[in-house]
Write a protein that holds these residues in place. Structure first.
Motif, PDB file in Angstrom:
ATOM      1  N   GLN A 129      58.767  63.903  68.343  1.00 49.90           N
ATOM      2  CA  GLN A 129      58.861  63.613  69.768  1.00 49.90           C
ATOM      3  C   GLN A 129      58.755  62.109  70.025  1.00 49.90           C
ATOM      4  OE1 GLN A 129      58.028  65.928  72.875  1.00 49.90           O
ATOM      5  NE2 GLN A 129      59.460  67.163  71.683  1.00 49.90           N
ATOM      6  N   THR A 130      57.875  61.470  69.263  1.00 51.69           N
ATOM      7  CA  THR A 130      57.658  60.040  69.448  1.00 51.69           C
ATOM      8  C   THR A 130      58.928  59.253  69.172  1.00 51.69           C
ATOM      9  OG1 THR A 130      55.436  60.410  68.634  1.00 51.69           O
ATOM     10  CG2 THR A 130      56.170  58.138  68.767  1.00 51.69           C
ATOM     11  N   LEU A 133      61.515  59.826  71.786  1.00 50.94           N
ATOM     12  CA  LEU A 133      61.269  59.044  72.988  1.00 50.94           C
ATOM     13  C   LEU A 133      61.710  57.594  72.796  1.00 50.94           C
ATOM     14  CD1 LEU A 133      60.108  58.768  75.832  1.00 50.94           C
ATOM     15  CD2 LEU A 133      57.889  58.313  74.806  1.00 50.94           C
ATOM     16  N   GLU A 152      54.617  51.517  82.455  1.00 54.50           N
ATOM     17  CA  GLU A 152      53.890  52.238  81.407  1.00 54.50           C
ATOM     18  C   GLU A 152      53.122  51.315  80.457  1.00 54.50           C
ATOM     19  OE1 GLU A 152      53.506  55.551  81.051  1.00 54.50           O
ATOM     20  OE2 GLU A 152      54.535  55.764  82.982  1.00 54.50           O
ATOM     21  N   ARG A 180      62.404  58.753  84.699  1.00 58.83           N
ATOM     22  CA  ARG A 180      61.505  59.849  84.328  1.00 58.83           C
ATOM     23  C   ARG A 180      62.281  61.137  84.094  1.00 58.83           C
ATOM     24  NH1 ARG A 180      58.664  59.628  88.635  1.00 58.83           N
ATOM     25  NH2 ARG A 180      57.160  58.088  87.891  1.00 58.83           N
ATOM     26  N   LYS A 181      63.241  61.400  84.984  1.00 62.08           N
ATOM     27  CA  LYS A 181      64.011  62.636  84.841  1.00 62.08           C
ATOM     28  C   LYS A 181      64.906  62.595  83.608  1.00 62.08           C
ATOM     29  CE  LYS A 181      65.086  62.760  89.381  1.00 62.08           C
ATOM     30  NZ  LYS A 181      65.604  63.276  90.685  1.00 62.08           N
ATOM     31  N   LEU A 184      62.643  63.140  80.652  1.00 63.92           N
ATOM     32  CA  LEU A 184      62.242  64.552  80.577  1.00 63.92           C
ATOM     33  C   LEU A 184      63.379  65.396  80.004  1.00 63.92           C
ATOM     34  CD1 LEU A 184      60.405  65.440  83.905  1.00 63.92           C
ATOM     35  CD2 LEU A 184      59.541  65.736  81.585  1.00 63.92           C
ATOM     36  N   MET A 187      63.947  64.646  76.338  1.00 64.61           N
ATOM     37  CA  MET A 187      62.848  65.191  75.525  1.00 64.61           C
ATOM     38  C   MET A 187      63.039  66.702  75.343  1.00 64.61           C
ATOM     39  SD  MET A 187      60.685  62.665  74.838  1.00 64.61           S
ATOM     40  CE  MET A 187      59.141  63.482  74.462  1.00 64.61           C
ATOM     41  N   GLU A 188      63.503  67.346  76.390  1.00 62.30           N
ATOM     42  CA  GLU A 188      63.762  68.779  76.294  1.00 62.30           C
ATOM     43  C   GLU A 188      64.809  69.054  75.223  1.00 62.30           C
ATOM     44  OE1 GLU A 188      62.492  71.500  77.929  1.00 62.30           O
ATOM     45  OE2 GLU A 188      60.963  70.128  78.669  1.00 62.30           O
ATOM     46  N   ARG A 191      63.369  69.074  71.778  1.00 59.45           N
ATOM     47  CA  ARG A 191      62.232  69.940  71.435  1.00 59.45           C
ATOM     48  C   ARG A 191      62.562  70.839  70.272  1.00 59.45           C
ATOM     49  NH1 ARG A 191      59.767  73.320  75.962  1.00 59.45           N
ATOM     50  NH2 ARG A 191      58.360  73.889  74.309  1.00 59.45           N
TER      51      ARG A 191
ATOM     52  N   ALA B   7      55.513  77.815  78.774  1.00 60.00           N
ATOM     53  CA  ALA B   7      55.524  76.588  77.992  1.00 60.00           C
ATOM     54  C   ALA B   7      56.767  76.496  77.113  1.00 60.00           C
ATOM     55  CB  ALA B   7      54.277  76.509  77.121  1.00 60.00           C
ATOM     56  N   ASP B   8      57.261  77.637  76.693  1.00 60.06           N
ATOM     57  CA  ASP B   8      58.413  77.617  75.799  1.00 60.06           C
ATOM     58  C   ASP B   8      59.736  77.653  76.545  1.00 60.06           C
ATOM     59  OD1 ASP B   8      56.775  77.514  73.651  1.00 60.06           O
ATOM     60  OD2 ASP B   8      56.628  79.692  73.479  1.00 60.06           O
ATOM     61  N   ARG B  10      62.741  76.743  78.708  1.00 63.62           N
ATOM     62  CA  ARG B  10      63.440  75.479  78.910  1.00 63.62           C
ATOM     63  C   ARG B  10      63.298  75.016  80.346  1.00 63.62           C
ATOM     64  NH1 ARG B  10      66.584  72.407  75.055  1.00 63.62           N
ATOM     65  NH2 ARG B  10      65.542  73.259  73.249  1.00 63.62           N
ATOM     66  N   PHE B  11      63.153  73.744  80.484  1.00 65.85           N
ATOM     67  CA  PHE B  11      63.001  73.175  81.800  1.00 65.85           C
ATOM     68  C   PHE B  11      64.316  72.509  82.188  1.00 65.85           C
ATOM     69  CE2 PHE B  11      62.032  69.264  84.127  1.00 65.85           C
ATOM     70  CZ  PHE B  11      61.617  69.848  85.296  1.00 65.85           C
ATOM     71  N   PHE B  14      65.785  70.442  87.286  1.00 64.69           N
ATOM     72  CA  PHE B  14      65.940  69.258  88.125  1.00 64.69           C
ATOM     73  C   PHE B  14      67.347  68.701  88.012  1.00 64.69           C
ATOM     74  CE2 PHE B  14      64.536  67.747  84.063  1.00 64.69           C
ATOM     75  CZ  PHE B  14      65.453  66.766  83.790  1.00 64.69           C
ATOM     76  N   GLU B  22      66.721  69.687  93.333  1.00 66.63           N
ATOM     77  CA  GLU B  22      65.477  69.453  92.592  1.00 66.63           C
ATOM     78  C   GLU B  22      64.325  70.172  93.282  1.00 66.63           C
ATOM     79  OE1 GLU B  22      64.887  65.309  91.744  1.00 66.63           O
ATOM     80  OE2 GLU B  22      62.735  65.570  91.518  1.00 66.63           O
ATOM     81  N   SER B  35      54.667  64.073  89.106  1.00 64.73           N
ATOM     82  CA  SER B  35      54.148  63.007  88.240  1.00 64.73           C
ATOM     83  C   SER B  35      52.941  62.335  88.889  1.00 64.73           C
ATOM     84  CB  SER B  35      55.270  61.992  87.991  1.00 64.73           C
ATOM     85  OG  SER B  35      54.789  60.914  87.230  1.00 64.73           O
ATOM     86  N   ALA B  58      57.420  72.181  84.642  1.00 64.24           N
ATOM     87  CA  ALA B  58      57.735  70.764  84.809  1.00 64.24           C
ATOM     88  C   ALA B  58      56.529  69.894  84.465  1.00 64.24           C
ATOM     89  CB  ALA B  58      58.191  70.497  86.237  1.00 64.24           C
ATOM     90  N   GLY B  61      56.182  69.560  80.869  1.00 60.91           N
ATOM     91  CA  GLY B  61      57.166  68.587  80.384  1.00 60.91           C
ATOM     92  C   GLY B  61      56.668  67.171  80.602  1.00 60.91           C
ATOM     93  N   LEU B  62      56.113  66.930  81.781  1.00 64.53           N
ATOM     94  CA  LEU B  62      55.608  65.599  82.098  1.00 64.53           C
ATOM     95  C   LEU B  62      54.437  65.227  81.194  1.00 64.53           C
ATOM     96  CD1 LEU B  62      55.751  65.708  86.006  1.00 64.53           C
ATOM     97  CD2 LEU B  62      56.930  64.037  84.555  1.00 64.53           C
ATOM     98  N   ARG B  64      53.935  66.374  78.196  1.00 64.34           N
ATOM     99  CA  ARG B  64      54.484  66.129  76.871  1.00 64.34           C
ATOM    100  C   ARG B  64      55.072  64.716  76.798  1.00 64.34           C
ATOM    101  NH1 ARG B  64      56.789  70.921  76.611  1.00 64.34           N
ATOM    102  NH2 ARG B  64      58.754  70.140  77.415  1.00 64.34           N
ATOM    103  N   LEU B  65      55.787  64.356  77.875  1.00 68.23           N
ATOM    104  CA  LEU B  65      56.363  63.002  77.944  1.00 68.23           C
ATOM    105  C   LEU B  65      55.260  61.953  77.879  1.00 68.23           C
ATOM    106  CD1 LEU B  65      58.648  60.980  78.445  1.00 68.23           C
ATOM    107  CD2 LEU B  65      58.483  61.476  80.894  1.00 68.23           C
ATOM    108  N   ALA B  68      53.884  61.742  74.383  1.00 71.48           N
ATOM    109  CA  ALA B  68      54.840  61.038  73.514  1.00 71.48           C
ATOM    110  C   ALA B  68      54.803  59.534  73.809  1.00 71.48           C
ATOM    111  CB  ALA B  68      56.246  61.587  73.721  1.00 71.48           C
ATOM    112  N   GLN B  69      54.696  59.222  75.086  1.00 73.89           N
ATOM    113  CA  GLN B  69      54.626  57.820  75.516  1.00 73.89           C
ATOM    114  C   GLN B  69      53.414  57.131  74.885  1.00 73.89           C
ATOM    115  OE1 GLN B  69      56.712  56.307  77.996  1.00 73.89           O
ATOM    116  NE2 GLN B  69      55.622  54.408  77.580  1.00 73.89           N
TER     117      GLN B  69
END
Lengths: 191, 215, 109
Positions: A129-130, A133, A152, A180-181, A184, A187-188, A191, B7-8, B10-11, B14, B22, B35, B58, B61-62, B64-65, B68-69
């Motif tokens: 994931q890292t 990103l 950030e 952000r979108k 996201l 990232m999806e 996965r 959690a699994d 798919r998102f 948006f 959205e 967020s 969502a 997902g945020l 997780r982002l 990762a960040q």
């Protein structure tokens, strides 16, 4: 002697609070300044690399930032704020670089090339994931990446970003929302 | 792994350009609002977010982002910290004492063509060194108050210092004051009327400032 | 201001030899430094070698030395010795009229 890195002997300065170091550096203490360079240099380097999209100019930008910081430390009123002050300097220097670069490059070419979209699922196996990103961030349009990085890494408020980039706050908000979108969604994909 | 949990799932709800769609997919909210909600630690609680499965997906997902960040930043910081030191040396080579030389403080000489001075920066440096030789105290900003350019004019010195925990602050400050008088007498020809020492705060434990580097 | 006199290198050596001096910094305004650098390029000498600045004005020679000193002695003592060494050197090399000899102690210890 100026210009020499002292031997790494543990000193109370190494763990001194930011304000103490900033005050001493403002008085001309190179040792205190060196502690600040070591403490925040890596974050500034990460920031510059992220904004510039490559490593090539990071050395120059961070070095220029610290030279400016050294000259202007006397004007920093609150030494506790030295971290955000340094981030602001490196941010400005990075943006200046982008402007210079843009003068030499066709406007259409300034956005980073689109990421390889062909086989995300194959990549998903090997890419964490890292790393995903990192790739997606690098592929964001420049204006979005700049806002995102200021938010950030430099921990800027929306208003600070707007002031720094000379944009309306609403535009900054929009760019960040879009970034952000996109992040996201990408990232999806990974996965 | 048999059941499809939120959690699994798919998102995909948006849209990059259409806020209406959205909001339709997020129980009337936008990603930006979610967020911000996450930034606030989910406070004050909003049932229209907490009770919505779409929002929950969502938010995951945020999160997780965000993870990762953070791990990306940690990875990059680690890489930068492990680099060799040459860039630090190169920074220090390119800065000059000039920037903080300050005023020129005269030193006496019998010859009319002699102009001998010690810089304010050098005097502040020696005051710091004096403090650094003592234990249990760190000297911060040192200000020479008064017209140092006039020989014999009495001046005062204003010093910020930090004393380590558990010390007798007045005793440590007095020790510093005496040491500074000796240093000023030895290295300068200033007439020092007083040395005011302000103990601004206690020395913070190493953890606190080391923590600053993280976020 | 007229160009830097070529013998500033000797003055560098004179200042460096004074007891208590542990470093020598480029002195004087930027313009003088640029002249020094140009001179260095012309004569294939390292410009960094000339750090004591010597200029000739209508009222005589002006010399500026910026030094760092050891912590053993006072700035007054060492700077007076540096001044006297420069003055003695000038007397020995032509004994020009002296307008001013400036010694700046920029660092102690």
């Amino acid at each position: 002697m100026p210009g020499t890195v002292r031997e790494q002997v543990a000193s109370p300065l190494d763990t001194a609070a930011d304000r103490m170091l900033a005050d001493r550096a403002a008085d001309g203490d190179l040792r205190a300044f060196e502690v600040l360079v070591r403490r925040y240099g890596p974050l500034m380097r990460v920031y510059a690399t992220r904004v510039l999209g490559s490593n090539d100019e990071t050395d120059d930008v961070v070095q220029e930032s610290f030279i400016t910081a050294w000259q202007q430390l006397g004007r920093l009123e609150d030494g506790n704020a030295v971290k955000s002050w340094l981030m602001r300097i490196v941010s400005r220097k990075s943006i200046d670089r982008l402007r210079v670069r843009r003068q030499h490059v066709n406007i259409d070419d300034t956005d980073a090339p689109a990421p390889e979209r062909t086989a995300p699922h194959a990549l998903a196996e090997v890419e964490s994931q890292t790393e995903a990103l990192a790739r997606v961030l690098a592929a964001l349009p420049e204006d979005q990446r700049r806002c995102w990085t200021l938010r950030e890494i430099a921990e800027y408020s929306y208003g600070d970003i707007a002031a720094e980039l000379n944009l309306p706050t609403s535009t900054v908000r929009g760019l960040l929302a879009r970034a952000r979108k996109t992040l996201l969604r990408e990232m999806e994909e990974w996965r | 792994m048999t059941e499809l949990t939120p959690a699994d799932r798919r998102f995909v709800t948006f849209d990059l350009d259409d806020t209406d769609r959205e909001e339709a997919g997020l129980n009337g909210h936008t990603i930006e609002q979610l967020s911000d909600y996450l930034d606030r630690g989910g406070l004050p609680a909003d049932p229209s977010i907490d009770d919505s499965p779409d929002c929950e997906i969502a938010l995951r997902g945020l999160e997780r982002l965000r993870r990762a960040q953070l791990s990306l930043l940690e990875r990059d910081l680690k890489r930068e910290s492990l680099r060799n030191d040459s860039w630090v040396a190169s920074v220090l080579e390119n800065i000059s004492l000039e920037a903080h030389a300050g005023r020129e403080i005269p030193l006496a000489h019998s010859s009319p063509t002699a102009r001998l001075v010690v810089t304010e920066g050098a005097v502040r440096g020696i005051l710091r060194e004096t403090g650094d030789r003592l234990e249990n105290i760190l000297v911060g900003r040192c200000v020479l108050v008064g017209d140092v350019s006039v020989p014999g004019e009495p001046i005062t010195i204003s010093v910020d210092a930090t004393v380590f925990p558990g010390q007798n602050i007045p005793a440590v400050a007095e020790q510093l004051r005496q040491a500074m008088y000796v240093a000023l007498g030895k290295y300068t020809e200033l007439v020092v009327a007083a040395i005011d020492i302000t103990v601004s705060d206690l020395y913070t434990a190493p953890d606190a400032s080391a923590h600053e580097q993280e976020r | 201001m007229s160009p830097v006199h070529p013998s500033t290198d000797e003055l560098d050596q004179v200042v460096r030899r004074v007891a208590g001096v542990n470093s020598l910094y480029p002195a004087g305004p930027l313009r003088a430094k640029v002249v020094t650098a140009t001179l260095g390029a012309l004569t294939h000498r390292l410009p960094a070698a000339s750090v004591v600045v010597r200029t000739q004005g209508a009222d005589g020679v002006r010399v500026t030395a910026k030094i760092g000193i050891t912590a053993d002695e006072s700035a007054g003592e060492v700077s007076r010795r540096v001044h006297d060494a420069i003055a003695a050197h000038l007397r020995q090399s032509g004994d020009p009229a002296v307008a001013e000899i400036t010694v700046i102690v920029a660092r102690i210890g």
